[in-house]
Design a protein around this motif. Structure first.
Motif, PDB file in Angstrom:
ATOM      1  N   UNK A 198       6.058   7.245  -3.502  1.00 51.06           N
ATOM      2  CA  UNK A 198       5.626   7.175  -4.894  1.00 51.06           C
ATOM      3  C   UNK A 198       4.117   7.335  -4.940  1.00 51.06           C
ATOM      4  N   UNK A 199       3.605   7.725  -6.110  1.00 49.52           N
ATOM      5  CA  UNK A 199       2.159   7.892  -6.266  1.00 49.52           C
ATOM      6  C   UNK A 199       1.429   6.576  -6.028  1.00 49.52           C
ATOM      7  N   UNK A 200       2.008   5.463  -6.475  1.00 54.67           N
ATOM      8  CA  UNK A 200       1.355   4.160  -6.287  1.00 54.67           C
ATOM      9  C   UNK A 200       1.190   3.840  -4.805  1.00 54.67           C
ATOM     10  N   UNK A 201       2.211   4.107  -4.018  1.00 54.84           N
ATOM     11  CA  UNK A 201       2.125   3.855  -2.576  1.00 54.84           C
ATOM     12  C   UNK A 201       1.061   4.756  -1.944  1.00 54.84           C
ATOM     13  N   UNK A 202       1.021   6.020  -2.367  1.00 51.50           N
ATOM     14  CA  UNK A 202       0.051   6.954  -1.810  1.00 51.50           C
ATOM     15  C   UNK A 202      -1.376   6.518  -2.156  1.00 51.50           C
ATOM     16  N   UNK A 203      -1.583   6.080  -3.382  1.00 48.08           N
ATOM     17  CA  UNK A 203      -2.915   5.611  -3.788  1.00 48.08           C
ATOM     18  C   UNK A 203      -3.331   4.404  -2.963  1.00 48.08           C
ATOM     19  N   UNK A 204      -2.405   3.483  -2.728  1.00 48.17           N
ATOM     20  CA  UNK A 204      -2.722   2.310  -1.908  1.00 48.17           C
ATOM     21  C   UNK A 204      -3.060   2.726  -0.478  1.00 48.17           C
ATOM     22  N   UNK A 205      -2.336   3.719   0.059  1.00 49.35           N
ATOM     23  CA  UNK A 205      -2.611   4.192   1.417  1.00 49.35           C
ATOM     24  C   UNK A 205      -4.008   4.816   1.505  1.00 49.35           C
ATOM     25  N   UNK A 206      -4.384   5.575   0.483  1.00 48.61           N
ATOM     26  CA  UNK A 206      -5.727   6.171   0.444  1.00 48.61           C
ATOM     27  C   UNK A 206      -6.778   5.076   0.342  1.00 48.61           C
ATOM     28  N   UNK A 207      -6.495   4.089  -0.492  1.00 46.21           N
ATOM     29  CA  UNK A 207      -7.404   2.954  -0.677  1.00 46.21           C
ATOM     30  C   UNK A 207      -7.672   2.249   0.659  1.00 46.21           C
ATOM     31  N   UNK A 208      -6.617   2.062   1.433  1.00 44.72           N
ATOM     32  CA  UNK A 208      -6.743   1.401   2.735  1.00 44.72           C
ATOM     33  C   UNK A 208      -7.580   2.247   3.685  1.00 44.72           C
ATOM     34  N   UNK A 209      -7.287   3.551   3.739  1.00 42.75           N
ATOM     35  CA  UNK A 209      -8.029   4.419   4.655  1.00 42.75           C
ATOM     36  C   UNK A 209      -9.496   4.529   4.274  1.00 42.75           C
ATOM     37  N   UNK A 210      -9.790   4.568   2.974  1.00 46.18           N
ATOM     38  CA  UNK A 210     -11.184   4.626   2.505  1.00 46.18           C
ATOM     39  C   UNK A 210     -11.931   3.365   2.906  1.00 46.18           C
ATOM     40  N   UNK A 211     -11.266   2.226   2.804  1.00 42.22           N
ATOM     41  CA  UNK A 211     -11.894   0.951   3.182  1.00 42.22           C
ATOM     42  C   UNK A 211     -12.176   0.918   4.682  1.00 42.22           C
ATOM     43  N   UNK A 212     -11.223   1.389   5.476  1.00 41.42           N
ATOM     44  CA  UNK A 212     -11.398   1.416   6.929  1.00 41.42           C
ATOM     45  C   UNK A 212     -12.601   2.292   7.310  1.00 41.42           C
ATOM     46  N   UNK A 213     -12.792   3.385   6.568  1.00 39.00           N
ATOM     47  CA  UNK A 213     -13.877   4.309   6.872  1.00 39.00           C
ATOM     48  C   UNK A 213     -15.243   3.648   6.663  1.00 39.00           C
ATOM     49  N   UNK A 214     -15.313   2.809   5.645  1.00 36.51           N
ATOM     50  CA  UNK A 214     -16.586   2.160   5.295  1.00 36.51           C
ATOM     51  C   UNK A 214     -16.804   0.865   6.073  1.00 36.51           C
ATOM     52  N   UNK A 215     -15.705   0.205   6.488  1.00 37.20           N
ATOM     53  CA  UNK A 215     -15.802  -1.077   7.192  1.00 37.20           C
ATOM     54  C   UNK A 215     -15.094  -0.997   8.541  1.00 37.20           C
ATOM     55  N   UNK A 216     -15.623  -0.199   9.475  1.00 38.57           N
ATOM     56  CA  UNK A 216     -14.904   0.028  10.734  1.00 38.57           C
ATOM     57  C   UNK A 216     -14.957  -1.124  11.727  1.00 38.57           C
ATOM     58  N   UNK A 217     -15.820  -2.106  11.504  1.00 34.27           N
ATOM     59  CA  UNK A 217     -16.019  -3.156  12.508  1.00 34.27           C
ATOM     60  C   UNK A 217     -15.313  -4.464  12.187  1.00 34.27           C
TER      61      UNK A 217
END
Length: 302
Positions: A156-175
């Protein structure tokens, strides 16, 4: 026992719960669920909790991570790892054998591989930017990230948006990743022939509809959970909600849901085969063997 954990996995309708419960009865073990939807209260028929399977010969088999969140809540992988570890440590502290049982590949692999996760807050600005994009567009955006996990559950689009949200956060907070301990598990897969699996899925769907699955979804909606939140949970809850909303006829709902569950079972097997390619040793057992024989096979591996 030479292993830290026993894991029982397999596609939907292969008989995981009853087998895990029988094995737990034999070993005086406790079960930790690895099902992403059985964590929700009131979502019983649609998720196939089959709680009666946990009562064997007058003995109740303790289970964990079932009925721990309310419908409408967006439970995530970080929370699953945290809650698994809490249950696992509790069971081990009492010198009891833990059995992990379920078909959610992401949950299983996050434990067996020891994903290093962190809590990811909601990003309202990102969600606003992504709102209105199609599932195909969102999937393409998600593919541009170095993802930590497979996207087969993103339906679903909601699940995909949450997955993107998680990956974006990981990119900015890698440690900020939280360590997860190495767990040595005996992994048992219940193998079921494709045509038999399809037959069981179709039969089980009709039984659950007769047991009141439509009413279950209607009652949850009546309690105040939004249709969008129910659709987010996918499969039964997605199609039954659309039927209740009048977007599908009953016949369309049954037909499309049946196809979707068959596709889901195929994706589960794709995930498990992928786990094998990623180095996991899965001992496959024919699900059609007598229960006692299956239990003895596992006991002998221990």
């Amino acid at each position: 026992m030479k292993y830290d954990l026993i894991t029982i996995l397999g596609p939907t309708a292969c008989g995981k719960t009853s087998f895990a419960a029988q094995l737990a009865f034999c070993l005086n073990a406790e079960i930790i669920s690895a099902d992403s939807r059985q964590i929700y209260r009131k979502m019983d028929i649609g998720t196939g909790k089959d709680l009666a399977d946990y009562d064997i010969n007058g003995k109740h088999i303790p289970y964990h991570l079932i009925d721990i969140a309310d419908p409408g809540y967006k439970y995530n992988l970080f929370e699953y790892q945290r809650d698994f570890l809490s249950a696992y440590n509790d069971i081990k502290s009492r010198n009891v054998v833990p059995i992990l049982c379920g078909g959610t590949g992401l949950y299983l692999e996050s434990v067996l591989k020891g994903y290093k996760m962190m809590p990811v807050p909601q990003n309202d600005e990102l969600r606003t930017r992504l709102e209105g994009k199609s599932l195909e567009e969102l999937t393409q955006i998600l593919s541009t990230y170095k993802t930590l996990h497979n996207t087969t559950d993103v339906d679903t689009a909601k699940r995909a948006i949450r997955a993107i949200e998680i990956q974006e956060y990981y990119k900015v907070h890698p440690q900020e990743f939280v360590d997860f301990p190495e767990i040595d598990s005996l992994i048992i897969g219940l193998d079921i022939e494709r045509d038999l699996r399809r037959e069981r899925i179709s039969q089980r769907l009709r039984v659950r509809l007769k047991e009141g699955m439509v009413e279950e979804v209607q009652n949850i909606l009546n309690s105040g959970v939004s249709p969008d939140d129910m659709i987010y949970y996918g499969l039964e809850y997605k199609y039954l909600t659309n039927y209740i909303l009048g977007n599908l006829t009953y016949e369309q709902m049954v037909s499309e849901l049946e196809i979707a569950i068959h596709q889901f079972a195929k994706r589960q097997m794709t995930w498990f085969r992928g786990m094998e390619r990623r180095g996991f040793k899965i001992h496959w057992i024919d699900s059609q063997l007598p229960m006692e024989e299956k239990v003895n096979m596992v006991v002998n591996m221990l």
